[in-house]
Design a protein around this motif. Structure first.
Motif, mmCIF file in Angstrom:
data_model
loop_
_atom_site.group_PDB
_atom_site.id
_atom_site.type_symbol
_atom_site.label_atom_id
_atom_site.label_comp_id
_atom_site.label_asym_id
_atom_site.label_seq_id
_atom_site.Cartn_x
_atom_site.Cartn_y
_atom_site.Cartn_z
ATOM 1 N N HIS A 98 -0.311 -5.890 -9.874
ATOM 2 C CA HIS A 98 -0.435 -4.963 -8.757
ATOM 3 C C HIS A 98 -1.859 -4.423 -8.771
ATOM 4 O O HIS A 98 -2.270 -3.758 -9.717
ATOM 5 N N GLU A 99 -2.621 -4.758 -7.743
ATOM 6 C CA GLU A 99 -4.008 -4.291 -7.676
ATOM 7 C C GLU A 99 -4.421 -4.099 -6.227
ATOM 8 O O GLU A 99 -4.113 -4.919 -5.363
ATOM 9 N N ASN A 100 -5.082 -2.988 -5.979
ATOM 10 C CA ASN A 100 -5.621 -2.662 -4.656
ATOM 11 C C ASN A 100 -4.578 -2.743 -3.539
ATOM 12 O O ASN A 100 -4.847 -3.248 -2.453
ATOM 13 N N GLY A 101 -3.371 -2.282 -3.806
ATOM 14 C CA GLY A 101 -2.328 -2.267 -2.784
ATOM 15 C C GLY A 101 -1.677 -3.608 -2.525
ATOM 16 O O GLY A 101 -0.943 -3.751 -1.556
ATOM 17 N N ALA A 117 0.845 -1.197 0.000
ATOM 18 C CA ALA A 117 0.000 0.000 0.000
ATOM 19 C C ALA A 117 0.878 1.245 0.000
ATOM 20 O O ALA A 117 1.879 1.323 0.696
#
Length: 127
Positions: free
Chosen positions: A87-90, A29
């Motif tokens: 890489h998705e949603n942190g 994140a």
């Protein structure tokens, strides 16, 4: 007699068991795709992140997400290949797959019966 706990040694090794596919998920994140670096060097998977410096002097009362640089290394077994990263949603997901070459795969050997061997030997002896 002493017993040793080898569990900490196996946390950063991948592919030394009999599983064919793996996925490494790391919470990143605060980092963008440009800040992340995933590369394979020899038999090691290296995941590194470094946040680009803003260059401005700012003071924060509270900084919620720490964006300190990090580097994480994973030792890969032979024949383990990285198939992709997303890489998705942190979250950073790295997919790996074990590919055993044909020469190392087990193969079945046919067992012939002694009767058929005896008949072949007798047929050769007659001719």
């Amino acid at each position: 007699m002493r017993t040793f706990d080898f569990a900490p040694l196996h946390r950063a090794t991948i592919g030394f068991d009999q599983i064919d596919s793996y996925r490494i998920s790391i919470a990143v994140a605060g980092f963008s795709e440009d800040d992340l670096n995933v590369e394979v060097k020899e038999n090691a998977l290296v995941v590194a992140a470094k946040k680009a410096e803003d260059g401005e002097d700012r003071s924060f009362l509270h900084r919620g997400i720490a964006t300190r640089a990090f580097e994480r290394r994973f030792t890969l077994a032979d024949h383990v290949r990285v198939t992709g990263a997303s890489h998705e949603n942190g979250m950073l997901h790295i997919d790996l797959h074990r590919e055993v070459p044909e020469a190392l795969k087990p193969r079945r050997i046919e067992i012939s019966s002694s009767r058929s061997n005896r008949a072949e030997i007798e047929a050769k002896a007659v001719n």
